[in-house]
Design a protein around this motif. Structure first.
Motif, PDB file in Angstrom:
ATOM      1  N   LEU A   1       0.827  -1.205   0.000  1.00  0.00           N
ATOM      2  CA  LEU A   1       0.000   0.000   0.000  1.00  0.00           C
ATOM      3  C   LEU A   1       0.866   1.261   0.000  1.00  0.00           C
ATOM      4  O   LEU A   1       0.564   2.239  -0.700  1.00  0.00           O
ATOM      5  CB  LEU A   1      -0.938  -0.017   1.206  1.00  0.00           C
ATOM      6  N   VAL A   2       1.949   1.246   0.784  1.00  0.00           N
ATOM      7  CA  VAL A   2       2.873   2.387   0.783  1.00  0.00           C
ATOM      8  C   VAL A   2       3.468   2.577  -0.605  1.00  0.00           C
ATOM      9  O   VAL A   2       3.599   3.704  -1.098  1.00  0.00           O
ATOM     10  CB  VAL A   2       3.985   2.158   1.836  1.00  0.00           C
ATOM     11  N   GLU A   3       3.819   1.484  -1.254  1.00  0.00           N
ATOM     12  CA  GLU A   3       4.401   1.564  -2.595  1.00  0.00           C
ATOM     13  C   GLU A   3       3.421   2.166  -3.594  1.00  0.00           C
ATOM     14  O   GLU A   3       3.813   2.820  -4.558  1.00  0.00           O
ATOM     15  CB  GLU A   3       4.832   0.166  -3.036  1.00  0.00           C
ATOM     16  N   HIS A   4       2.126   1.953  -3.350  1.00  0.00           N
ATOM     17  CA  HIS A   4       1.087   2.529  -4.213  1.00  0.00           C
ATOM     18  C   HIS A   4       0.705   3.944  -3.780  1.00  0.00           C
ATOM     19  O   HIS A   4      -0.239   4.523  -4.335  1.00  0.00           O
ATOM     20  CB  HIS A   4      -0.159   1.650  -4.192  1.00  0.00           C
ATOM     21  N   GLY A   5       1.387   4.471  -2.768  1.00  0.00           N
ATOM     22  CA  GLY A   5       1.092   5.819  -2.314  1.00  0.00           C
ATOM     23  C   GLY A   5      -0.145   5.931  -1.454  1.00  0.00           C
ATOM     24  O   GLY A   5      -0.725   7.022  -1.318  1.00  0.00           O
ATOM     25  N   GLN A   6      -0.558   4.824  -0.839  1.00  0.00           N
ATOM     26  CA  GLN A   6      -1.763   4.816  -0.013  1.00  0.00           C
ATOM     27  C   GLN A   6      -1.408   4.999   1.460  1.00  0.00           C
ATOM     28  O   GLN A   6      -0.391   4.490   1.937  1.00  0.00           O
ATOM     29  CB  GLN A   6      -2.503   3.483  -0.180  1.00  0.00           C
TER      30      GLN A   6
ATOM     31  N   ARG B   1      -0.548  -8.392  -2.407  1.00  0.00           N
ATOM     32  CA  ARG B   1      -0.106  -7.636  -3.581  1.00  0.00           C
ATOM     33  C   ARG B   1      -1.298  -7.290  -4.451  1.00  0.00           C
ATOM     34  O   ARG B   1      -1.471  -6.133  -4.889  1.00  0.00           O
ATOM     35  CB  ARG B   1       0.908  -8.460  -4.387  1.00  0.00           C
ATOM     36  N   SER B   2      -2.158  -8.289  -4.721  1.00  0.00           N
ATOM     37  CA  SER B   2      -3.317  -8.075  -5.574  1.00  0.00           C
ATOM     38  C   SER B   2      -4.333  -7.135  -4.929  1.00  0.00           C
ATOM     39  O   SER B   2      -4.854  -6.224  -5.579  1.00  0.00           O
ATOM     40  CB  SER B   2      -3.967  -9.430  -5.877  1.00  0.00           C
ATOM     41  N   VAL B   3      -4.617  -7.322  -3.647  1.00  0.00           N
ATOM     42  CA  VAL B   3      -5.606  -6.480  -2.972  1.00  0.00           C
ATOM     43  C   VAL B   3      -5.126  -5.028  -2.885  1.00  0.00           C
ATOM     44  O   VAL B   3      -5.906  -4.093  -3.090  1.00  0.00           O
ATOM     45  CB  VAL B   3      -5.915  -7.042  -1.569  1.00  0.00           C
ATOM     46  N   ALA B   4      -3.848  -4.827  -2.584  1.00  0.00           N
ATOM     47  CA  ALA B   4      -3.308  -3.460  -2.525  1.00  0.00           C
ATOM     48  C   ALA B   4      -3.427  -2.773  -3.879  1.00  0.00           C
ATOM     49  O   ALA B   4      -3.793  -1.586  -3.963  1.00  0.00           O
ATOM     50  CB  ALA B   4      -1.859  -3.494  -2.060  1.00  0.00           C
ATOM     51  N   ALA B   5      -3.134  -3.496  -4.959  1.00  0.00           N
ATOM     52  CA  ALA B   5      -3.270  -2.923  -6.301  1.00  0.00           C
ATOM     53  C   ALA B   5      -4.727  -2.563  -6.580  1.00  0.00           C
ATOM     54  O   ALA B   5      -5.032  -1.508  -7.152  1.00  0.00           O
ATOM     55  CB  ALA B   5      -2.742  -3.909  -7.334  1.00  0.00           C
ATOM     56  N   HIS B   6      -5.644  -3.428  -6.177  1.00  0.00           N
ATOM     57  CA  HIS B   6      -7.071  -3.160  -6.359  1.00  0.00           C
ATOM     58  C   HIS B   6      -7.490  -1.891  -5.630  1.00  0.00           C
ATOM     59  O   HIS B   6      -8.186  -1.039  -6.198  1.00  0.00           O
ATOM     60  CB  HIS B   6      -7.870  -4.357  -5.851  1.00  0.00           C
ATOM     61  N   LEU B   7      -7.072  -1.754  -4.374  1.00  0.00           N
ATOM     62  CA  LEU B   7      -7.452  -0.570  -3.598  1.00  0.00           C
ATOM     63  C   LEU B   7      -6.828   0.708  -4.148  1.00  0.00           C
ATOM     64  O   LEU B   7      -7.368   1.798  -3.964  1.00  0.00           O
ATOM     65  CB  LEU B   7      -7.052  -0.767  -2.133  1.00  0.00           C
ATOM     66  N   ALA B   8      -5.701   0.565  -4.828  1.00  0.00           N
ATOM     67  CA  ALA B   8      -5.042   1.730  -5.433  1.00  0.00           C
ATOM     68  C   ALA B   8      -5.578   2.042  -6.818  1.00  0.00           C
ATOM     69  O   ALA B   8      -5.154   3.022  -7.440  1.00  0.00           O
ATOM     70  CB  ALA B   8      -3.543   1.485  -5.502  1.00  0.00           C
ATOM     71  N   GLY B   9      -6.505   1.207  -7.304  1.00  0.00           N
ATOM     72  CA  GLY B   9      -7.100   1.453  -8.617  1.00  0.00           C
ATOM     73  C   GLY B   9      -6.341   0.850  -9.772  1.00  0.00           C
ATOM     74  O   GLY B   9      -6.703   1.078 -10.932  1.00  0.00           O
ATOM     75  N   ASP B  10      -5.296   0.067  -9.511  1.00  0.00           N
ATOM     76  CA  ASP B  10      -4.524  -0.585 -10.577  1.00  0.00           C
ATOM     77  C   ASP B  10      -5.124  -1.976 -10.800  1.00  0.00           C
ATOM     78  O   ASP B  10      -4.615  -2.982 -10.318  1.00  0.00           O
ATOM     79  CB  ASP B  10      -3.051  -0.685 -10.181  1.00  0.00           C
TER      80      ASP B  10
END
Length: 432
Positions: A22-27, A377-386
Protein backbone atom coordinates in the motif's frame (compact mmCIF):
# COMPACT_ATOMS: atom_id res chain seq x y z
CA UNK A 1 -13.03 8.93 1.93
CA UNK A 2 -9.77 9.31 0.00
CA UNK A 3 -8.15 11.05 2.97
CA UNK A 4 -8.81 8.10 5.27
CA UNK A 5 -6.29 5.28 5.74
CA UNK A 6 -6.57 1.65 4.83
CA UNK A 7 -6.57 -0.19 8.17
CA UNK A 8 -4.82 -3.56 8.33
CA UNK A 9 -5.68 -5.80 11.29
CA UNK A 10 -2.62 -7.78 12.34
CA UNK A 11 1.10 -6.99 12.02
CA UNK A 12 2.12 -10.50 11.01
CA UNK A 13 3.89 -11.48 7.78
CA UNK A 14 0.90 -10.76 5.55
CA UNK A 15 -0.28 -7.65 7.40
CA UNK A 16 3.15 -6.04 7.18
CA UNK A 17 3.51 -7.07 3.53
CA UNK A 18 0.10 -5.51 2.79
CA UNK A 19 1.29 -2.26 4.35
CA UNK A 20 4.46 -2.31 2.24
CA UNK A 21 2.44 -2.75 -0.96
CA UNK A 22 0.00 0.00 0.00
CA UNK A 23 2.87 2.39 0.78
CA UNK A 24 4.40 1.56 -2.59
CA UNK A 25 1.09 2.53 -4.21
CA UNK A 26 1.09 5.82 -2.31
CA UNK A 27 -1.76 4.82 -0.01
CA UNK A 28 -2.12 5.87 3.61
CA UNK A 29 -2.14 2.77 5.84
CA UNK A 30 -2.38 1.95 9.53
CA UNK A 31 -1.56 -1.53 10.89
CA UNK A 32 -3.12 -2.53 14.22
CA UNK A 33 -1.43 -5.29 16.23
CA UNK A 34 -2.80 -6.58 19.51
CA UNK A 35 0.59 -7.92 20.64
CA UNK A 36 3.19 -5.71 22.25
CA UNK A 37 5.41 -6.02 19.17
CA UNK A 38 4.98 -6.74 15.49
CA UNK A 39 4.76 -10.42 14.53
CA UNK A 40 3.88 -11.31 18.11
CA UNK A 41 2.24 -14.58 17.05
CA UNK A 42 5.30 -15.70 15.10
CA UNK A 43 7.43 -14.95 18.15
CA UNK A 44 5.33 -17.43 20.13
CA UNK A 45 6.49 -20.24 17.86
CA UNK A 46 9.96 -18.84 17.39
CA UNK A 47 11.60 -22.18 18.27
CA UNK A 48 10.06 -23.89 15.23
CA UNK A 49 11.96 -24.05 11.92
CA UNK A 50 9.99 -23.14 8.80
CA UNK A 51 9.58 -25.37 5.76
CA UNK A 52 10.08 -22.48 3.35
CA UNK A 53 13.49 -21.01 2.61
CA UNK A 54 14.32 -17.31 2.83
CA UNK A 55 13.39 -16.53 -0.82
CA UNK A 56 9.82 -17.71 -0.11
CA UNK A 57 9.55 -15.80 3.18
CA UNK A 58 10.25 -12.24 2.02
CA UNK A 59 7.59 -10.23 0.21
CA UNK A 60 8.76 -8.32 -2.87
CA UNK A 61 7.41 -4.88 -1.90
CA UNK A 62 8.68 -5.34 1.65
CA UNK A 63 12.12 -6.15 0.31
CA UNK A 64 12.15 -3.02 -1.84
CA UNK A 65 11.14 -0.90 1.16
CA UNK A 66 13.79 -2.49 3.39
CA UNK A 67 16.59 -2.16 0.86
CA UNK A 68 16.07 1.59 0.78
CA UNK A 69 16.91 1.52 4.49
CA UNK A 70 20.10 -0.47 3.86
CA UNK A 71 18.68 -3.87 4.74
CA UNK A 72 20.54 -6.92 3.47
CA UNK A 73 18.46 -9.96 2.64
CA UNK A 74 19.32 -13.08 4.68
CA UNK A 75 21.33 -15.81 3.00
CA UNK A 76 19.84 -19.06 1.76
CA UNK A 77 18.51 -21.37 4.44
CA UNK A 78 15.48 -22.25 6.52
CA UNK A 79 14.99 -19.88 9.46
CA UNK A 80 13.25 -20.49 12.73
CA UNK A 81 10.28 -18.32 13.56
CA UNK A 82 12.52 -16.26 15.84
CA UNK A 83 15.03 -15.68 13.03
CA UNK A 84 12.18 -14.72 10.69
CA UNK A 85 11.13 -12.05 13.17
CA UNK A 86 14.61 -10.77 14.04
CA UNK A 87 16.03 -10.67 10.52
CA UNK A 88 12.98 -9.64 8.50
CA UNK A 89 9.64 -8.93 10.21
CA UNK A 90 10.92 -6.66 13.00
CA UNK A 91 13.06 -4.61 10.55
CA UNK A 92 10.04 -4.34 8.24
CA UNK A 93 7.86 -3.05 11.06
CA UNK A 94 10.58 -0.54 11.94
CA UNK A 95 10.76 0.62 8.33
CA UNK A 96 6.99 1.17 8.32
CA UNK A 97 7.42 3.29 11.44
CA UNK A 98 4.35 4.93 12.94
CA UNK A 99 2.13 3.13 10.47
CA UNK A 100 2.33 0.12 12.84
CA UNK A 101 0.50 0.50 16.13
CA UNK A 102 1.02 -2.28 18.70
CA UNK A 103 -0.90 -3.22 21.89
CA UNK A 104 -4.13 -2.37 20.07
CA UNK A 105 -6.88 -4.98 19.93
CA UNK A 106 -9.62 -4.67 17.33
CA UNK A 107 -12.95 -5.42 19.01
CA UNK A 108 -15.27 -4.67 16.11
CA UNK A 109 -15.56 -3.29 12.58
CA UNK A 110 -18.66 -1.66 11.14
CA UNK A 111 -19.90 0.97 8.71
CA UNK A 112 -20.25 4.37 10.34
CA UNK A 113 -23.74 4.77 11.78
CA UNK A 114 -25.00 1.52 10.25
CA UNK A 115 -25.35 -1.95 11.65
CA UNK A 116 -25.32 -5.08 9.51
CA UNK A 117 -28.97 -4.73 8.50
CA UNK A 118 -28.95 -1.21 7.00
CA UNK A 119 -28.67 -0.94 3.19
CA UNK A 120 -29.15 2.80 2.76
CA UNK A 121 -25.89 4.62 2.04
CA UNK A 122 -23.85 1.62 3.12
CA UNK A 123 -21.40 1.52 0.21
CA UNK A 124 -20.48 5.18 0.67
CA UNK A 125 -20.14 5.08 4.47
CA UNK A 126 -16.66 4.88 5.95
CA UNK A 127 -15.56 1.96 8.07
CA UNK A 128 -15.27 2.42 11.81
CA UNK A 129 -12.72 0.19 13.53
CA UNK A 130 -13.35 -0.19 17.27
CA UNK A 131 -10.24 -0.79 19.37
CA UNK A 132 -9.06 -1.19 22.94
CA UNK A 133 -5.53 -0.48 24.13
CA UNK A 134 -3.39 -2.21 26.72
CA UNK A 135 -4.61 0.35 29.27
CA UNK A 136 -8.24 -0.55 28.57
CA UNK A 137 -8.96 2.70 26.77
CA UNK A 138 -11.42 2.32 23.89
CA UNK A 139 -11.03 4.06 20.55
CA UNK A 140 -12.48 4.36 17.06
CA UNK A 141 -10.54 4.69 13.83
CA UNK A 142 -12.12 5.82 10.56
CA UNK A 143 -10.99 3.90 7.48
CA UNK A 144 -11.78 3.81 3.78
CA UNK A 145 -10.98 0.09 3.54
CA UNK A 146 -10.05 -2.70 5.95
CA UNK A 147 -7.86 -5.79 5.50
CA UNK A 148 -8.24 -8.49 8.12
CA UNK A 149 -4.85 -10.21 8.35
CA UNK A 150 -5.28 -11.32 11.97
CA UNK A 151 -4.55 -14.98 11.25
CA UNK A 152 -5.80 -17.97 13.21
CA UNK A 153 -3.06 -18.49 15.82
CA UNK A 154 -5.21 -17.35 18.74
CA UNK A 155 -7.93 -19.96 18.11
CA UNK A 156 -6.50 -23.50 18.02
CA UNK A 157 -8.72 -26.52 17.59
CA UNK A 158 -9.62 -28.72 20.57
CA UNK A 159 -8.59 -32.30 21.31
CA UNK A 160 -12.24 -33.34 20.98
CA UNK A 161 -12.80 -35.11 17.68
CA UNK A 162 -16.13 -33.46 16.84
CA UNK A 163 -14.77 -29.91 16.75
CA UNK A 164 -15.76 -29.08 20.33
CA UNK A 165 -13.73 -29.67 23.50
CA UNK A 166 -13.93 -33.25 24.73
CA UNK A 167 -15.68 -33.99 27.99
CA UNK A 168 -13.29 -32.94 30.74
CA UNK A 169 -10.98 -31.08 28.35
CA UNK A 170 -11.54 -27.71 29.97
CA UNK A 171 -11.19 -29.15 33.47
CA UNK A 172 -7.89 -30.79 32.50
CA UNK A 173 -6.63 -27.56 30.92
CA UNK A 174 -3.47 -27.37 33.02
CA UNK A 175 -2.35 -30.69 31.50
CA UNK A 176 -3.11 -29.79 27.89
CA UNK A 177 -1.12 -27.62 25.47
CA UNK A 178 -2.25 -26.42 22.05
CA UNK A 179 1.12 -25.32 20.67
CA UNK A 180 4.30 -27.07 19.48
CA UNK A 181 6.47 -27.54 22.59
CA UNK A 182 9.90 -26.01 23.01
CA UNK A 183 11.51 -27.26 26.23
CA UNK A 184 10.11 -30.71 27.03
CA UNK A 185 12.65 -31.68 29.69
CA UNK A 186 10.02 -31.57 32.45
CA UNK A 187 8.26 -34.49 30.72
CA UNK A 188 11.25 -36.85 30.98
CA UNK A 189 10.19 -40.31 32.07
CA UNK A 190 6.49 -39.54 31.64
CA UNK A 191 3.75 -40.61 29.25
CA UNK A 192 2.87 -37.89 26.73
CA UNK A 193 -0.03 -37.94 24.26
CA UNK A 194 0.01 -36.06 20.94
CA UNK A 195 -3.32 -35.55 19.14
CA UNK A 196 -3.30 -34.50 15.49
CA UNK A 197 -2.17 -35.58 12.03
CA UNK A 198 -0.53 -32.46 10.63
CA UNK A 199 2.92 -30.93 10.54
CA UNK A 200 2.58 -29.38 14.00
CA UNK A 201 1.82 -32.79 15.50
CA UNK A 202 4.81 -34.30 13.69
CA UNK A 203 7.02 -31.50 15.08
CA UNK A 204 5.82 -32.24 18.60
CA UNK A 205 6.32 -35.98 18.20
CA UNK A 206 9.89 -35.49 17.03
CA UNK A 207 10.74 -33.14 19.89
CA UNK A 208 9.37 -35.67 22.35
CA UNK A 209 11.09 -38.66 20.76
CA UNK A 210 14.41 -36.81 21.05
CA UNK A 211 13.71 -36.74 24.77
CA UNK A 212 12.81 -40.44 24.72
CA UNK A 213 16.21 -41.27 23.25
CA UNK A 214 17.99 -39.80 26.26
CA UNK A 215 15.32 -40.67 28.82
CA UNK A 216 14.16 -44.21 27.88
CA UNK A 217 11.32 -44.22 30.39
CA UNK A 218 9.62 -41.45 28.41
CA UNK A 219 6.65 -42.79 26.48
CA UNK A 220 5.13 -40.98 23.49
CA UNK A 221 1.73 -41.92 22.09
CA UNK A 222 0.51 -40.34 18.87
CA UNK A 223 -3.23 -40.62 18.18
CA UNK A 224 -4.78 -39.95 14.79
CA UNK A 225 -8.45 -39.36 14.14
CA UNK A 226 -8.24 -40.76 10.65
CA UNK A 227 -8.42 -44.47 9.91
CA UNK A 228 -4.95 -44.90 8.41
CA UNK A 229 -1.48 -43.39 8.18
CA UNK A 230 -2.03 -42.35 4.52
CA UNK A 231 -0.86 -38.76 4.14
CA UNK A 232 0.46 -38.22 7.67
CA UNK A 233 4.11 -38.48 6.61
CA UNK A 234 3.74 -36.10 3.69
CA UNK A 235 4.61 -36.37 0.03
CA UNK A 236 8.22 -37.52 0.25
CA UNK A 237 10.15 -36.88 -2.98
CA UNK A 238 7.02 -35.37 -4.57
CA UNK A 239 6.95 -32.50 -2.07
CA UNK A 240 8.17 -29.20 -3.49
CA UNK A 241 9.31 -28.14 -0.02
CA UNK A 242 12.23 -30.44 0.96
CA UNK A 243 12.16 -29.51 4.64
CA UNK A 244 8.50 -30.44 4.91
CA UNK A 245 9.26 -33.78 3.25
CA UNK A 246 12.18 -34.33 5.65
CA UNK A 247 9.88 -33.80 8.63
CA UNK A 248 7.65 -36.63 7.45
CA UNK A 249 10.64 -38.91 6.90
CA UNK A 250 11.94 -38.26 10.41
CA UNK A 251 8.52 -38.87 11.95
CA UNK A 252 8.21 -42.16 10.07
CA UNK A 253 11.64 -43.29 11.24
CA UNK A 254 10.81 -42.45 14.85
CA UNK A 255 7.78 -44.71 14.58
CA UNK A 256 9.75 -47.52 12.92
CA UNK A 257 12.37 -47.37 15.69
CA UNK A 258 9.72 -47.84 18.34
CA UNK A 259 10.13 -44.35 19.81
CA UNK A 260 6.46 -43.50 19.39
CA UNK A 261 3.30 -45.57 19.62
CA UNK A 262 0.73 -44.75 16.93
CA UNK A 263 -3.01 -45.32 17.36
CA UNK A 264 -5.30 -44.70 14.37
CA UNK A 265 -9.05 -43.99 14.25
CA UNK A 266 -8.87 -42.74 17.85
CA UNK A 267 -11.34 -39.89 18.14
CA UNK A 268 -11.11 -38.30 21.55
CA UNK A 269 -14.47 -38.04 23.29
CA UNK A 270 -13.31 -37.55 26.89
CA UNK A 271 -10.19 -36.57 28.82
CA UNK A 272 -10.63 -37.93 32.33
CA UNK A 273 -8.19 -36.39 34.82
CA UNK A 274 -7.34 -37.69 38.29
CA UNK A 275 -4.36 -37.90 40.64
CA UNK A 276 -2.72 -40.57 38.45
CA UNK A 277 -2.88 -38.52 35.26
CA UNK A 278 -5.22 -38.20 32.30
CA UNK A 279 -7.08 -41.00 30.56
CA UNK A 280 -8.02 -40.36 26.94
CA UNK A 281 -11.27 -42.05 25.97
CA UNK A 282 -12.27 -42.55 22.34
CA UNK A 283 -15.82 -42.48 21.03
CA UNK A 284 -15.68 -46.25 20.55
CA UNK A 285 -14.73 -46.80 24.20
CA UNK A 286 -11.00 -47.43 23.84
CA UNK A 287 -8.87 -45.84 26.54
CA UNK A 288 -5.28 -44.66 26.84
CA UNK A 289 -4.47 -44.23 30.56
CA UNK A 290 -1.62 -42.75 32.57
CA UNK A 291 -1.00 -39.63 30.50
CA UNK A 292 1.01 -36.86 32.16
CA UNK A 293 0.46 -34.25 29.44
CA UNK A 294 -1.54 -33.87 26.23
CA UNK A 295 -0.48 -31.87 23.18
CA UNK A 296 -3.62 -31.17 21.14
CA UNK A 297 -2.38 -30.03 17.72
CA UNK A 298 -5.50 -30.27 15.60
CA UNK A 299 -5.23 -27.13 13.50
CA UNK A 300 -6.57 -23.60 13.85
CA UNK A 301 -9.74 -21.75 12.99
CA UNK A 302 -10.59 -18.08 12.33
CA UNK A 303 -12.04 -15.74 14.93
CA UNK A 304 -14.88 -13.84 13.27
CA UNK A 305 -16.42 -12.43 16.45
CA UNK A 306 -15.27 -8.88 15.72
CA UNK A 307 -16.72 -9.05 12.19
CA UNK A 308 -20.31 -9.53 13.34
CA UNK A 309 -21.54 -6.19 11.92
CA UNK A 310 -19.99 -6.67 8.47
CA UNK A 311 -21.49 -8.58 5.58
CA UNK A 312 -19.04 -11.36 4.89
CA UNK A 313 -19.23 -14.53 2.83
CA UNK A 314 -17.48 -17.56 4.32
CA UNK A 315 -17.68 -21.20 3.30
CA UNK A 316 -19.97 -23.06 5.74
CA UNK A 317 -17.55 -25.97 6.16
CA UNK A 318 -14.07 -24.45 6.06
CA UNK A 319 -14.89 -20.93 7.32
CA UNK A 320 -12.63 -19.84 4.48
CA UNK A 321 -13.41 -16.93 2.17
CA UNK A 322 -16.16 -18.33 -0.06
CA UNK A 323 -14.44 -17.26 -3.27
CA UNK A 324 -11.44 -19.52 -2.66
CA UNK A 325 -13.00 -22.39 -0.68
CA UNK A 326 -13.53 -24.71 -3.64
CA UNK A 327 -9.83 -24.46 -4.53
CA UNK A 328 -8.55 -25.39 -1.06
CA UNK A 329 -11.18 -27.79 0.29
CA UNK A 330 -9.45 -31.05 1.37
CA UNK A 331 -12.75 -32.88 0.96
CA UNK A 332 -12.60 -32.17 -2.78
CA UNK A 333 -8.95 -31.79 -3.71
CA UNK A 334 -6.81 -34.72 -2.74
CA UNK A 335 -3.68 -34.03 -4.80
CA UNK A 336 -1.65 -31.22 -6.28
CA UNK A 337 -0.97 -27.69 -5.18
CA UNK A 338 -3.30 -24.82 -4.36
CA UNK A 339 -3.35 -22.00 -6.88
CA UNK A 340 -2.86 -18.29 -6.38
CA UNK A 341 -5.72 -16.13 -5.13
CA UNK A 342 -6.14 -12.39 -5.39
CA UNK A 343 -8.61 -9.54 -5.00
CA UNK A 344 -11.16 -11.06 -7.41
CA UNK A 345 -11.44 -14.27 -5.37
CA UNK A 346 -11.22 -12.53 -2.00
CA UNK A 347 -13.91 -9.91 -2.60
CA UNK A 348 -16.61 -9.71 0.07
CA UNK A 349 -20.23 -8.49 0.01
CA UNK A 350 -18.92 -5.56 2.10
CA UNK A 351 -17.08 -3.43 -0.49
CA UNK A 352 -13.63 -2.40 0.67
CA UNK A 353 -13.27 -5.22 3.19
CA UNK A 354 -10.95 -8.18 2.59
CA UNK A 355 -9.85 -11.18 4.64
CA UNK A 356 -6.27 -12.12 3.70
CA UNK A 357 -3.51 -14.41 4.89
CA UNK A 358 -4.03 -17.60 6.88
CA UNK A 359 -7.46 -16.39 8.02
CA UNK A 360 -8.70 -16.40 4.42
CA UNK A 361 -8.12 -20.16 4.37
CA UNK A 362 -10.26 -20.72 7.46
CA UNK A 363 -9.65 -24.26 8.69
CA UNK A 364 -7.86 -25.43 5.53
CA UNK A 365 -4.26 -26.48 6.26
CA UNK A 366 -2.59 -25.63 2.93
CA UNK A 367 -1.64 -21.97 3.45
CA UNK A 368 1.91 -20.80 2.65
CA UNK A 369 3.52 -17.40 3.16
CA UNK A 370 3.90 -17.03 -0.61
CA UNK A 371 0.14 -17.41 -0.98
CA UNK A 372 -0.46 -14.54 1.41
CA UNK A 373 2.11 -12.29 -0.24
CA UNK A 374 0.35 -12.72 -3.58
CA UNK A 375 -3.02 -12.02 -1.97
CA UNK A 376 -1.96 -8.72 -0.43
CA UNK A 377 -0.11 -7.64 -3.58
CA UNK A 378 -3.32 -8.08 -5.57
CA UNK A 379 -5.61 -6.48 -2.97
CA UNK A 380 -3.31 -3.46 -2.52
CA UNK A 381 -3.27 -2.92 -6.30
CA UNK A 382 -7.07 -3.16 -6.36
CA UNK A 383 -7.45 -0.57 -3.60
CA UNK A 384 -5.04 1.73 -5.43
CA UNK A 385 -7.10 1.45 -8.62
CA UNK A 386 -4.52 -0.59 -10.58
CA UNK A 387 -6.96 -3.28 -11.68
CA UNK A 388 -4.64 -4.74 -14.30
CA UNK A 389 -2.04 -5.48 -11.62
CA UNK A 390 -4.73 -6.77 -9.28
CA UNK A 391 -5.87 -9.31 -11.87
CA UNK A 392 -2.35 -10.47 -12.74
CA UNK A 393 -1.02 -13.73 -11.26
CA UNK A 394 2.59 -13.38 -10.12
CA UNK A 395 2.85 -16.58 -8.12
CA UNK A 396 4.00 -20.16 -8.69
CA UNK A 397 3.56 -22.42 -5.67
CA UNK A 398 5.50 -25.61 -4.90
CA UNK A 399 3.53 -28.84 -5.01
CA UNK A 400 2.63 -30.45 -1.72
CA UNK A 401 2.93 -33.98 -3.06
CA UNK A 402 0.31 -34.90 -0.45
CA UNK A 403 -3.05 -36.52 -0.99
CA UNK A 404 -6.08 -36.38 1.20
CA UNK A 405 -7.18 -34.11 3.98
CA UNK A 406 -10.36 -35.14 5.66
CA UNK A 407 -11.35 -36.79 2.39
CA UNK A 408 -9.73 -40.07 3.52
CA UNK A 409 -10.83 -39.61 7.14
CA UNK A 410 -12.36 -43.07 7.55
CA UNK A 411 -10.06 -44.95 5.18
CA UNK A 412 -7.64 -47.46 6.66
CA UNK A 413 -5.52 -47.69 3.50
CA UNK A 414 -2.87 -45.38 2.08
CA UNK A 415 -3.38 -42.17 0.16
CA UNK A 416 -3.33 -42.03 -3.60
CA UNK A 417 -0.04 -40.20 -4.08
CA UNK A 418 2.20 -40.64 -1.05
CA UNK A 419 4.53 -43.62 -0.95
CA UNK A 420 3.09 -46.56 1.01
CA UNK A 421 3.84 -46.43 4.73
CA UNK A 422 4.21 -49.61 6.78
CA UNK A 423 3.88 -49.61 10.56
CA UNK A 424 7.13 -51.50 11.11
CA UNK A 425 8.64 -51.68 14.56
CA UNK A 426 6.01 -49.66 16.39
CA UNK A 427 5.34 -50.97 19.91
CA UNK A 428 1.75 -52.09 20.49
CA UNK A 429 -0.37 -49.64 22.44
CA UNK A 430 -2.39 -50.99 25.36
CA UNK A 431 -5.94 -49.78 24.85
CA UNK A 432 -9.14 -51.20 26.11
Amino acid sequence: MSDLPVVVVGAGPQGLAAAAHLVEHGQDVLVLERGDSAAAAVSEWGHVRLFSGWPELVDAAAQRLLKRAGWIAPAEGYPTGREWVDLYLAPLAKALGERVRTSTTVTGITRAGRDRVVDSGRRDAMFTVHTVGADGREGRIAARAVLDASGTWATPGPAGADGLPALGERAAGDRISYRIPDDVSALAGKHVLVVGAGNSAAHAVLRLTELARTEPETRVTWVLRRGGMGSVFGGGDADGLPQRAALGVRARRAMERGLVDVVTAFRVAELRADADGVTAVAGDGREIPGIAHVFALTGFRPDTSFLSELRIDLDPALEAVAGIAAEIDPNIHSCGSVGATGARELVQPEPGFFIVGAKSYGRAPTFLALTGFEQVRSVAAHLAGDHEAAARNELALPSTGVCGGSGDFDAAGESCCAAPVLQIGARPVVVG
